[in-house]
Scaffold this active site. Sequence first.
Site, PDB file in Angstrom:
ATOM      1  N   HIS A   1       1.088  -1.059  -0.294  1.00  0.00           N
ATOM      2  CA  HIS A   1      -0.095   0.161  -0.088  1.00  0.00           C
ATOM      3  C   HIS A   1       0.740   1.247   0.166  1.00  0.00           C
ATOM      4  O   HIS A   1       1.452   1.607   1.396  1.00  0.00           O
ATOM      5  CB  HIS A   1      -0.907   0.026   1.469  1.00  0.00           C
ATOM      6  CG  HIS A   1      -1.539   1.118   1.518  1.00  0.00           C
ATOM      7  ND1 HIS A   1      -1.705   1.852   3.504  1.00  0.00           N
ATOM      8  CD2 HIS A   1      -3.185   1.208   0.403  1.00  0.00           C
ATOM      9  CE1 HIS A   1      -2.732   2.949   2.474  1.00  0.00           C
ATOM     10  NE2 HIS A   1      -3.757   3.090   1.398  1.00  0.00           N
TER      11      HIS A   1
ATOM     12  N   HIS B   1       0.013  10.305  -2.989  1.00  0.00           N
ATOM     13  CA  HIS B   1      -1.814   9.901  -2.419  1.00  0.00           C
ATOM     14  C   HIS B   1      -2.796  11.432  -2.481  1.00  0.00           C
ATOM     15  O   HIS B   1      -3.576  10.913  -3.055  1.00  0.00           O
ATOM     16  CB  HIS B   1      -1.598   9.804  -1.455  1.00  0.00           C
ATOM     17  CG  HIS B   1      -3.080   9.323  -0.490  1.00  0.00           C
ATOM     18  ND1 HIS B   1      -3.770  10.308   0.462  1.00  0.00           N
ATOM     19  CD2 HIS B   1      -3.358   7.525  -0.276  1.00  0.00           C
ATOM     20  CE1 HIS B   1      -4.764   9.488   0.389  1.00  0.00           C
ATOM     21  NE2 HIS B   1      -4.835   8.401  -0.130  1.00  0.00           N
TER      22      HIS B   1
HETATM   23  O1  G3P Z   1      -6.250   1.684  -3.013  1.00  0.00           O
HETATM   24  C1  G3P Z   1      -7.015   1.176  -2.229  1.00  0.00           C
HETATM   25  C2  G3P Z   1      -6.622   2.681  -0.783  1.00  0.00           C
HETATM   26  O2  G3P Z   1      -5.286   2.564  -0.786  1.00  0.00           O
HETATM   27  C3  G3P Z   1      -7.470   3.510  -1.107  1.00  0.00           C
HETATM   28  O3  G3P Z   1      -7.491   4.396   0.204  1.00  0.00           O
HETATM   29  O4  G3P Z   1      -6.352   6.547   0.331  1.00  0.00           O
HETATM   30  O5  G3P Z   1      -5.401   4.835   0.724  1.00  0.00           O
HETATM   31  O6  G3P Z   1      -5.812   5.988  -1.350  1.00  0.00           O
HETATM   32  P1  G3P Z   1      -5.944   5.489  -0.105  1.00  0.00           P
HETATM   33 CA    CA Z   2      -4.569   3.716  -3.159  1.00  0.00          CA
END
Ligand code: G3P
Ligand code: CA
Length: 289
Positions: free
Chosen positions: A37, A79
């Site tokens: 992630h 992000h």
């Molecule tokens: O991309 C899956 C998950 O990461 C979505 O939430 O805010 O961490 O990008 P975020």
């Molecule tokens: Ca993400």
Amino acid sequence: MRKLIRLLAVLLLVVGCDNNQKNLEPISTEEFLIIAHRGASAYAPENTIPAYEIAQQADADYIEIDLQMTKDGVLVAMHDEKVDRTTDGVGFVIEYTLEELKQLNAGKWYNSANPGLANKEFEDLKVPTLQEIFSHFGDDVNYYIEMKSPKIYNKMEEKLISLLMQYNLIKANEKIPKVIIESFNEDSLTRIHDLEPKLPLIQLFYFKEEATLSVQDYNRLSTFASGIGVNISAVDKDFVQEVQLNGFQIHLYSINNELEMKKALNLKANGAFTNNPDMGISVRRQFEK
Ligand code: G3P
Ligand code: CA
């Protein structure tokens, strides 16, 4: 009662959805996918080359990249729509040219926020472009790419596909696809599907309460998505089964401790987004014994 309604809905759908299922690129692996992630973002500044390198060394199935775009139309890994949280700059990514963005420091914040994990290598990190990531890792990793806020960026979908083609990353009929594209924005995913049906797509959802999808939702998803991404706090075993019964994969986010990773495996989800891919792989290995 809820289970019965759901089961009926599923049966209705399974009967109904064949007539509008386009040829979708399946994610056909049985493997529980470990998706790093924003890279291995527990151990390095998120969405930077070192975070992706640590994920690669941990043997994560995918490196997850969040995409924004600069004023001069360059896809970059970040992000947030703003640079404030993960650089020493301020303001929106879209207000910066790439040259200006490259002046910012994208690593110092991590060392100050994580003194126990601080690393001199992070002191001079820059925001990477997607092209730099592709040229650095090439075919050696699998990419799970999220188009963030595509509505504010002109032709983000076309630019992403053209870069994937330039690096020959669009393959077909792979059990574990080389590239998966994800977004919370359904229009953007359907645009990608229209442009390049060979790319497997994951529709992201965030549910404040319990996750539920209607027959109409499933029917619509069946025209472009190979799966969905959902916050683990909103799902139970019934929902996971319902999604899979309808022919979709379900990947859960974000899972950063052993307890939740075991929960995701016990729910029989198809994968998990985690900042700690090393932990994910170790828990998966124990679970498979
Ligand atoms: O991309 C899956 C998950 O990461 C979505 O939430 O805010 O961490 O990008 P975020
Ligand atoms: Ca993400």
